[in-house]
Design an enzyme around this catalytic site. Structure first.
Site, PDB file in Angstrom:
ATOM      1  N   SER A 163       1.411  -8.824  -4.365  1.00 32.43           N
ATOM      2  CA  SER A 163       2.843  -8.819  -4.071  1.00 32.43           C
ATOM      3  C   SER A 163       3.463 -10.206  -4.147  1.00 32.43           C
ATOM      4  O   SER A 163       4.634 -10.341  -4.519  1.00 32.43           O
ATOM      5  CB  SER A 163       3.093  -8.213  -2.684  1.00 32.43           C
ATOM      6  OG  SER A 163       2.704  -6.854  -2.649  1.00 32.43           O
TER       7      SER A 163
ATOM      8  N   HIS B  91       4.987 -11.387   0.637  1.00 36.10           N
ATOM      9  CA  HIS B  91       6.173 -10.858  -0.033  1.00 36.10           C
ATOM     10  C   HIS B  91       7.328 -11.855   0.060  1.00 36.10           C
ATOM     11  O   HIS B  91       7.976 -12.175  -0.945  1.00 36.10           O
ATOM     12  CB  HIS B  91       6.594  -9.532   0.600  1.00 36.10           C
ATOM     13  CG  HIS B  91       5.552  -8.459   0.552  1.00 36.10           C
ATOM     14  ND1 HIS B  91       4.398  -8.519   1.299  1.00 36.10           N
ATOM     15  CD2 HIS B  91       5.498  -7.297  -0.153  1.00 36.10           C
ATOM     16  CE1 HIS B  91       3.672  -7.444   1.057  1.00 36.10           C
ATOM     17  NE2 HIS B  91       4.314  -6.687   0.183  1.00 36.10           N
TER      18      HIS B  91
END
Length: 302
Positions: free
Chosen positions: A186, A249
């Site tokens: 991610s 993220h």
């Protein structure tokens, strides 16, 4: 009659000049040895240019567009992530396939706070994923977005942004979520999205305004969905599961909005001559050094 004949000849000459000027761009490229793969790949390049580049540089891209080298970085990294997932999900069966059980924490690739001295884990964690939804989401985004970006900017630049996001993700996790493990690509995916997102915002009117809002909404929807899954994995995972950090993220997104934006906005420029690039690199290195200092002297995981 002579005057009429001369006027007719001039008209013919003007028409020939117009036809010469209106010679298809593809034919000109063929004459220069470019665009030999027209028409199919040229159509693909034209679509890619509309979605990835602002109007002023599209023509430059189309004049020199080719598939050499092909987008190998995204393809190879995606195959590697898929191979590792298959290994842990099939060859080493877990209790549940949708959300892999604690077996992934034993992987030598997973970032684990207590094994931070194994420095490769700060990068290799991107190859391990926590379940079907996790890997499908990452693969889908990095293929759909990463391949067009690599067609335009080539593998070196896309790889730089992707790996900058991956490293930023693990370092941020070691600071803001220091006792939790980390898996998934991610950080790299969010770096690509962050760089593209900033380009869409800055060049909104020049990158197909009619579709600009749609693209932004799609990015927001994907981010919200993926962050929701990451938060579930972090805070609501069953007791027999393996909670993982979601800081990658956010850090990957910031890396993309700084380094990624600079790289992707320098399509027709020399990257090393752009002061914005060096400012972004300096800020990134400063954060990296702080993270190293924190992990050595201040981390609760010590």
């Amino acid at each position: 009659m002579a005057v009429a004949h001369e006027m007719e000849m001039e008209s013919v000459n003007l028409n020939m000049e117009r036809e010469g000027k209106e010679e298809p761009e593809e034919e000109k490229m063929k004459g220069n040895g470019e665009g030999k793969d027209f028409p199919r790949s040229r159509k693909v390049h034209r679509i890619v240019s509309k979605w990835m580049l602002p109007e002023p540089v599209r023509r430059t891209y189309l004049e020199r567009a080719n598939c050499l080298p092909p987008p190998l970085f995204i393809i190879l990294i995606s195959l590697a992530e898929l191979a590792v997932f298959i290994y842990y999900a099939v060859w080493k069966p877990q209790k549940q396939w949708i959300t892999l059980d604690t077996g992934i924490l034993e992987s030598p690739l997973t970032y684990c706070p207590e094994k931070r001295e194994e420095a490769w884990r700060f990068i290799s964690y991107m190859l391990v994923h926590a379940g079907v939804q996790h890997i499908v989401g990452n693969l889908l985004m990095q293929i759909v977005l990463g391949i067009p970006l690599e067609m335009v900017h080539k593998g070196l630049r896309v790889g730089l942004v992707y790996l900058a996001g991956v490293l930023a993700g693990s370092l941020a996790s070691s600071i803001f979520d220091p006792l939790k493990s980390l898996v998934g690509a991610s950080g790299g995916v969010y770096a690509l999205m962050g760089g593209y997102f900033m380009n869409v915002i800055v060049n909104f009117r020049e990158m197909i305004p009619a579709f600009g809002i749609v693209r932004l909404l799609v990015i927001i929807l994907i981010v919200a969905s993926d962050m929701g899954f990451a938060l579930y994995r972090r805070f609501f995972v069953p007791a027999n599961g393996s909670p993982v950090s979601f800081a990658a993220h956010i850090a990957g997104g910031f890396a993309g909005m700084s380094i990624g934006y600079t790289v992707f906005s320098c399509f027709d420029k020399t990257l090393l001559k752009d002061p914005r690039f060096w400012i972004a690199i300096a800020a990134y290195v400063a954060c990296l050094l702080f993270a190293v200092f924190f992990n050595i002297f201040l981390s609760p995981a010590n």
